[in-house]
Design an enzyme around this catalytic site. Structure first.
Site, PDB file in Angstrom:
ATOM      1  N   GLU A 191       0.862  -1.193   0.000  1.00  0.00           N
ATOM      2  CA  GLU A 191       0.000   0.000   0.000  1.00  0.00           C
ATOM      3  C   GLU A 191       0.890   1.232   0.000  1.00  0.00           C
ATOM      4  OE1 GLU A 191      -2.898   0.216   3.226  1.00  0.00           O
ATOM      5  OE2 GLU A 191      -2.810   2.400   3.204  1.00  0.00           O
ATOM      6  N   GLU A 196      -2.765  11.825   3.023  1.00  0.00           N
ATOM      7  CA  GLU A 196      -3.580  11.297   4.114  1.00  0.00           C
ATOM      8  C   GLU A 196      -3.414  12.179   5.342  1.00  0.00           C
ATOM      9  OE1 GLU A 196      -2.424   7.369   5.395  1.00  0.00           O
ATOM     10  OE2 GLU A 196      -4.432   6.903   6.131  1.00  0.00           O
TER      11      GLU A 196
END
Ligand code: NAG
Ligand code: NAG
Ligand code: NAG
Ligand code: NAG
Ligand code: NAG
Length: 392
Positions: A191, A196
C-alpha cells in the site's frame, strides 16, 4: 647458489646464552618470548575482537551509506483519467468499511443521487454527504454516506503517476486518503499512501506512508525533504502505522487548498518509491508539458529506497484509490479526535437529539458524524487530471 642468503655462508657458531642483569629482573611486557599461554590467549582474543569491530564497522558503514542508483528513466504516457468520464475508470466500494469508520460507502447510483461524485470537463469532485441529518430518513446514526473508489486498472513497478489535486477534504471526524493498493491482497501486494491526514480543520502536514508484509524497513539512508516518522513498513509493527513521512505544514488542508492545490507525483520503480509534492505555483514545466522527468525535480518529498525493502516483491497490482472515511481506527480514536477537534456539546433544547447524545455521547467523533451534517461541507476531494506514464 641462488636463493641462499649472505648470512647463510657467514653463519658462525650459535652465541652462548648471555646472562646479564636483566634476566634477574621481572620480564618486560614486550619480551614476547617470555609470554605465558594465558597472555597469548588474551592477546589473540583482543586481536580477534579488534578485527571483528573493524569488519562490523565497515559493513555497517557501507550499509548506512548504501543508496540506490535512481538513474534517469524515460517515461511515456499510458493512461489519463480526466473529464466527465473520470469516475468511469473506478469501481465504487460499497461494503463495510475495513477501517471501522462511521461511514456508509455508497455505490455509483446512490453517489449520483446524492451528488457525492461529480465530474465536469475540468474537475472531478468526491464528497461526504451533508444532506442527511439526525432527523431525516435515512439518518446518519450508524454512519454518513461517503465514497471510496478503486481504479479498475492495476499497476506494478515501472510506472510514474501524476495526480492533480485541487482540494483536500477538511473537517472534524474526517479521514481522507489518496492512495494505491491491491485491497484483495493486502498487505502482501503493498500500500502506498500519497495524501492522508485526519481531523484536519485548517492547515496540516500531509502524510506519505508505505504498508507492507514482513521484510520492509526504511531505517536506511534516504534523500527527502519530508520528516521521517516510524521506519518499519510492516503491518504488524507500530500498530500498523506503516513507514510514514510528513510533508510541510501547508501540504494538506486549507493552506494547500487556498494555494489552488498542486500535484502529487509518485515514481514506482525497482530502486525505490519516491513521492514529490508540488504546490500549484511550483509545478515543474515538464509535468504541465506532459513529459515528466523526475531526474530534474531535485530531492523528493518522501523517499522509500529499496535498500532494505524489495520493491518488486512488496508492491504489485496497485489500484489508485481515493476515499473519505469518517472516524474509524485513526480519526475516531478518542485521544486523536479530542486533540484536533474541540466540538461543543449539544445544547439542552435540542431535545430530539437527546437519545443519540445519551447513547454515543456529545463531543465524540460519532456524534459529529451523526448530528453535525453541515460540518462536512468542506469534506471533499477535488481532482484535476490523473496521468500514468510507464518506463520504456
Ligand atoms: C453537484 O455538485 C457539483 C459540484 O459541486 C455542482 O456544480 C452541481 O450543481 C451539483 N449538482 C446538483 C444536482 O446539485
Ligand atoms: C435512524 O434510522 C434507523 C433506521 O431507519 C432507525 O431505526 C432509527 O430509529 C433512526 N434513529 C433516529 C435517532 O432517528
Ligand atoms: C499483517 O499481515 C499478515 C499477512 O502478511 C496477516 O496475516 C496479518 O493478519 C496482518 N496483521 C495485521 C495486524 O494487519
Ligand atoms: C496481479 O493481478 C493479475 C491479474 O488479476 C493476476 O493474474 C496476478 O496473479 C496478480 N499478481 C499478484 C502478485 O498478486
Ligand atoms: C459541529 O461541527 C463544527 C465544526 O467542526 C463545530 O465547531 C461545532 O461545535 C459542532 N457542533 C456540535 C453541536 O457539535
Amino acid at each position: 647458489m641462488a636463493g641462499r642468503t649472505k648470512n647463510a655462508f657467514n653463519m658462525g657458531p650459535p652465541p652462548a646464552y648471555k646472562v646479564d642483569d636483566e634476566d634477574t629482573l621481572a620480564p618486560r611486557w614486550y619480551d614476547v618470548k617470555r609470554w605465558g599461554k594465558k597472555v597469548w590467549i588474551a592477546v589473540a582474543t583482543i586481536i580477534a575482537i579488534v578485527i571483528i569491530i573493524i569488519v562490523v564497522g565497515v559493513v555497517e558503514g557501507e550499509k548506512k551509506n548504501k543508496y540506490p542508483d535512481y538513474t534517469k528513466l524515460s517515461y511515456s504516457l499510458t493512461d489519463t483519467i480526466s473529464g466527465t468520464s473520470f469516475f468511469d475508470e473506478f469501481d465504487y466500494f460499497s461494503g463495510y468499511d475495513p477501517s471501522a469508520g462511521l461511514v456508509h460507502y455508497v455505490d455509483s447510483t446512490v453517489a449520483k443521487q446524492y451528488n457525492l461524485t461529480y465530474a465536469s470537463s475540468s474537475t472531478a469532485i468526491m464528497r461526504v454527504d451533508t444532506s442527511v441529518t439526525a432527523d431525516t430518513v435515512p439518518n446518519a446514526s450508524t454512519g454518513r454516506f461517503s465514497v471510496r473508489i478503486t481504479s479498475k486498472k492495476q499497476y506494478s513497478v515501472g510506472n510514474l503517476f501524476v495526480f492533480d489535486v485541487v482540494h483536500t477534504p477538511i473537517g472534524c471526524g474526517t479521514w481522507p486518503a489518496l492512495w494505491l493498493s491491491d485491497p484483495a491482497n493486502w498487505p502482501t501486494n503493498g500500500e502506498i499512501d500519497l495524501m492522508e491526514n485526519v481531523n484536519v480543520v485548517s492547515s496540516a502536514a500531509n502524510q506519505m506512508t508505505l504498508h507492507t508484509s514482513s521484510g520492509c524497513s526504511m531505517g536506511v539512508k534516504r534523500k527527502e525533504t519530508g520528516k521521517q516518522l516510524t521506519t518499519s513498513c510492516v503491518n504488524t509493527t507500530d500498530g500498523n502505522a506503516g513507514c510514514g513521512v510528513s510533508g510541510s505544514a501547508t501540504s494538506f488542508g486549507s493552506g494547500f487548498n487556498s494555494a489552488g492545490g498542486g500535484a502529487m507525483a509518485m515514481e514506482l520503480r525497482t530502486e525505490g518509491i519516491r513521492i514529490w509534492q508540488f504546490a500549484r505555483a511550483s509545478i515543474p514545466s515538464d509535468i504541465t508539458g506532459g513529459s515528466p522527468d523526475p531526474s530534474s525535480w531535485g530531492e523528493a518529498t518522501a523517499d522509500f529506497p529499496n535498500t532494505d525493502c524489495n520493491i518488486n516483491n512488496h508492491f504489485r497490482n496497485q489500484s489508485i484509490i481515493a476515499n473519505i472515511d469518517l472516524c474509524g481506527s485513526w480519526a475516531g480514536t478518542a485521544s486523536v479526535y479530542a486533540e484536533s477537534c474541540k466540538c461543543t456539546p449539544l445544547l439542552p433544547f435540542e431535545m430530539e437529539r437527546r437519545l443519540i447524545v445519551t447513547v454515543i455521547g456529545s463531543g465524540t467523533c460519532a456524534n459529529q458524524v451523526a448530528n453535525n451534517a453541515t460540518a462536512f461541507t468542506d469534506a471533499y476531494w477535488e481532482f484535476g487530471k490523473f496521468s500514468v506514464y510507464s518506463a520504456s
